[in-house]
Design a protein around this motif. Structure first.
Motif, PDB file in Angstrom:
ATOM      1  N   ALA A  11       0.818  -1.208   0.000  1.00 31.21           N
ATOM      2  CA  ALA A  11       0.000   0.000   0.000  1.00 31.21           C
ATOM      3  C   ALA A  11       0.849   1.254   0.000  1.00 31.21           C
ATOM      4  O   ALA A  11       0.419   2.307  -0.456  1.00 31.21           O
ATOM      5  CB  ALA A  11      -0.927  -0.001   1.215  1.00 31.21           C
ATOM      6  N   ASP A  44      -3.316   4.559  -1.374  1.00 34.14           N
ATOM      7  CA  ASP A  44      -4.222   4.992  -0.308  1.00 34.14           C
ATOM      8  C   ASP A  44      -4.402   6.507  -0.328  1.00 34.14           C
ATOM      9  O   ASP A  44      -5.497   7.021  -0.138  1.00 34.14           O
ATOM     10  CB  ASP A  44      -3.685   4.556   1.063  1.00 34.14           C
ATOM     11  N   ALA A  56      -2.414  -4.342  -2.931  1.00 32.62           N
ATOM     12  CA  ALA A  56      -2.565  -2.885  -2.895  1.00 32.62           C
ATOM     13  C   ALA A  56      -1.909  -2.315  -4.138  1.00 32.62           C
ATOM     14  O   ALA A  56      -0.708  -2.130  -4.183  1.00 32.62           O
ATOM     15  CB  ALA A  56      -1.930  -2.320  -1.636  1.00 32.62           C
TER      16      ALA A  56
END
Length: 510
Positions: free
Chosen positions: A53, A157, A198
Motif C-alpha cells: 500500500a 491509499d 494494494a
C-alpha cells in the motif's frame, strides 16, 4: 501555433504484454493486480500488504495552468504550448513509474532519484520559458509559478483519499450543481479487503479500483432542493438534439486547453454538435464545421471524455496516444441517450451567450488537484432525484442505467469568451439564491444528461470485475471525480438570442 511534432516516449512493453494477457484470459485487470503484487508481495501477511500500500501509485504535480489567471494575448500561443509540454512530461514520468515496479522494490530512492528529480528539472525549465514568454512581450513574469516545479509521489491509499470515496465531507468548491451534493461516506462497503493486492487496479494498471464503486441502493439520499425561483426568474428551457456520437467522432485533442497540440488531452473525447473540432480548429473553422444537431444553426461543440468498459477487450485505439498507450483501455461505450438543455436562472433573466464562449466544467486532474473544482455527477435511472455521486461510480440495480449529468457555470463576466486558466471568465451562481456575484451576468445554463447501458460491475474480495470508467490523464487513475465536460458556443441565424428569449419568456423550446 505550429503543429507539435515532438514524438512522445513509447510505452514499455510490459504494459502491452499485461493488457494482451488480460485480453487472453478475460481477466479485466487481474493480470495487472498480480503484476504489482509480485513486485512487493511474497505472501499475504499484513506486513507485506502494508508495504504494498505504501508503494508510489501515481505522481502529483501542481497545476501550473490554474495559477495563470492572466496571460498577454501575444504570449498566449507560446504559453499554451509550454503548458501542454508540462502535461506531456507528467505522462512520460507516470509511464516510467508504472513500468519500473521491480526497480522501486530494489531501491527505496528510485522514484525520487530516477523519476521525480528529473521531472522537477524539466518542469523548472518549462516554467522558466513561460516567464520568458511574458517578459518578451513587455509583461512582468508571473510570480505565482514560483515553487510549482516539484512533484511528489502519491500512494494508492493517498490517491483514494484525495479523489476517491473514502474522503468524507467533500464539497464542490461552492459550485451550484442544481442543488446536488456528492456523497463521500458510502465507500466502506466497497473498500478493498486487507488481503487484496494494494495496487492501482484496472485493466491497464491505472485504475479504477473497487473503492471507486458503490452500490447506489446503499447510499443515503443526498440531493438537496434547488434555489426557490423569484419573481424575475427565467423559467423557460431550450433543448437541442445533437445525437449520441453514433458516428464515432473522436479525438484526443483539446482545442480549449491545448490549441495547436496533437493529443493535448491525453484521453479520448466524444464530440457532438460541431463536426470539425480538433487541436487546430479556429473560430473560422467552427463556422464551417457542420453539425450533428437537428437545429442546423447550432454549430456549438459539446465534448466529453468517453466511458469505457474494462472487461478485457480493446478498442480501435489500443496502440494509440491518448488510448492504450496512456492507460485508456477497454470497449468505448456510446451513450444510449444524450440530452442537451439550456435552462434559466432562478433569480433573474439571462443574457445571450456570446459567440465562441468557451466553458469547461469539472476538473480532469482532481486526483492530484483535489476536489475544489470537481463537478462530476453520477447516478442511475430511478435514483437521479435522490442520489448524485462525485467521488464514486454507481453500481446500478438490474433494469437501471448509469447516468452522467453536468450543470455548467451559469454566470459570465460580460467581457471575455475565455480566460487564461479557462475558469475566471465564468462562475457558478450562489447555491442558495441562484444570484450571480461580482458583476457577473446570468447566461443560459447548459445542462447535459448522458445515459449508458452498462452491466453492473462485480466486487469480489476487494477487486472489481467488469469495471467502467471515464478516460483521463494516465496519472489520474480513472477516478470518477475527474469527469469533466467542454463546450464552445457557436451559433448562426440569431440562435443565441432565440435561446435567451425562449428562456426569459418561460417557453419550452426545441
Amino acid at each position: 501555433m505550429g503543429r507539435n511534432t515532438r514524438k512522445r516516449r513509447s510505452p514499455l512493453a510490459v504494459r502491452a504484454v499485461a493488457a494482451s494477457a488480460a485480453l487472453a484470459i478475460g481477466g479485466g485487470g487481474l493480470i495487472w493486480a498480480n503484476f504489482y503484487a509480485s513486485a512487493h508481495e511474497t505472501n499475504s501477511s499484513p506486513n507485506t500488504t502494508k508495504a504494498a500500500a505504501a508503494q508510489v501509485a501515481t505522481i502529483s504535480c501542481p497545476d501550473v495552468g490554474q495559477k495563470l489567471t492572466s496571460v498577454p494575448a501575444n504570449a498566449k500561443s507560446n504559453v499554451d504550448t509550454e503548458l501542454a509540454t508540462l502535461d506531456k512530461q507528467i505522462t512520460e514520468a507516470y509511464a516510467r513509474l508504472a513500468s519500473s515496479r521491480q526497480a522501486q522494490t530494489n531501491d527505496a530512492g528510485f522514484v525520487q532519484n530516477a523519476i521525480l528529480s528529473p521531472l522537477k528539472d524539466k518542469r523548472t525549465a518549462v516554467i522558466g520559458r513561460i516567464k520568458i514568454d511574458f517578459t518578451r512581450v513587455g509583461a512582468a513574469a508571473p510570480t505565482t509559478l514560483d515553487g510549482l516545479a516539484a512533484c511528489t509521489g502519491t500512494t494508492a491509499d493517498q490517491a483514494q483519499t484525495t479523489a476517491g470515496g473514502q474522503n468524507n465531507g467533500q464539497n464542490n468548491g461552492g459550485q451550484n450543481n442544481g442543488g446536488q451534493q456528492n456523497n463521500g461516506g458510502a465507500s466502506a462497503s466497497a473498500a478493498p479487503s486487507a488481503s487484496a493486492p494494494a495496487n492501482i487496479g484496472g485493466q491497464a494498471g491505472n485504475g479504477p479500483v473497487a473503492a471507486d464503486f458503490v452500490d447506489i441502493t446503499k447510499v443515503a439520499a443526498n440531493v438537496q432542493g434547488k434555489p426557490q425561483k423569484g419573481a424575475n426568474a427565467s423559467r423557460g428551457t431550450f433543448t437541442t438534439q445533437c445525437g449520441v456520437n453514433a458516428n464515432k467522432n473522436h479525438n484526443t485533442d483539446n482545442v480549449i486547453v491545448a490549441p495547436g497540440v496533437t493529443n493535448g488531452a491525453h484521453h479520448l473525447h466524444d464530440y457532438v454538435g460541431n463536426q470539425k473540432v480538433n487541436a487546430f480548429s479556429s473560430n473560422q473553422t467552427f463556422l464551417q464545421g457542420g453539425t450533428s444537431c437537428q437545429n442546423k444553426s447550432d454549430l456549438s461543440s459539446y465534448y466529453w471524455p468517453v466511458v469505457r468498459l474494462q472487461n478485457g477487450t480493446q478498442d480501435f485505439d489500443q496502440n494509440a496516444d491518448g488510448g492504450g498507450k496512456e492507460g485508456n483501455v477497454g470497449k468505448i461505450l456510446t451513450p444510449v441517450q444524450a440530452q442537451i438543455k439550456y435552462v434559466g436562472s432562478p433569480a433573474s433573466k439571462v443574457v445571450a451567450m456570446p459567440q465562441f464562449l468557451r466553458i469547461i466544467t469539472g476538473d480532469a486532474k482532481t486526483t492530484t488537484n483535489g476536489l475544489a473544482n470537481a463537478n462530476a455527477h453520477w447516478s442511475c435511472t430511478g435514483f437521479e432525484n435522490k442520489v448524485q455521486l462525485t467521488t464514486q461510480y454507481p453500481i446500478c440495480p438490474q433494469g437501471s442505467n448509469v447516468v452522467r449529468t453536468f450543470a455548467f457555470q451559469s454566470c459570465w463576466d460580460g467581457q471575455n469568451i475565455d480566460s487564461a486558466n479557462h475558469r475566471t471568465h465564468v462562475a457558478f451562481a450562489d447555491p442558495a439564491s441562484g444570484v450571480c456575484g461580482n458583476g457577473f451576468k446570468a447566461i443560459p445554463q447548459l445542462t447535459m444528461r448522458l445515459v449508458y447501458k452498462i452491466a453492473p460491475p462485480v466486487l469480489q474480495n476487494g477487486v472489481v470485475k467488469n469495471a467502467y470508467a471515464v478516460d483521463g490523464f494516465p496519472e489520474q487513475l480513472h477516478k470518477s471525480a475527474t469527469d469533466h465536460d467542454d463546450f464552445i458556443s457557436v451559433t448562426t441565424g440569431g440562435l443565441a438570442n432565440k435561446i435567451a428569449n425562449c428562456i426569459n419568456t418561460g417557453q419550452q423550446c426545441r
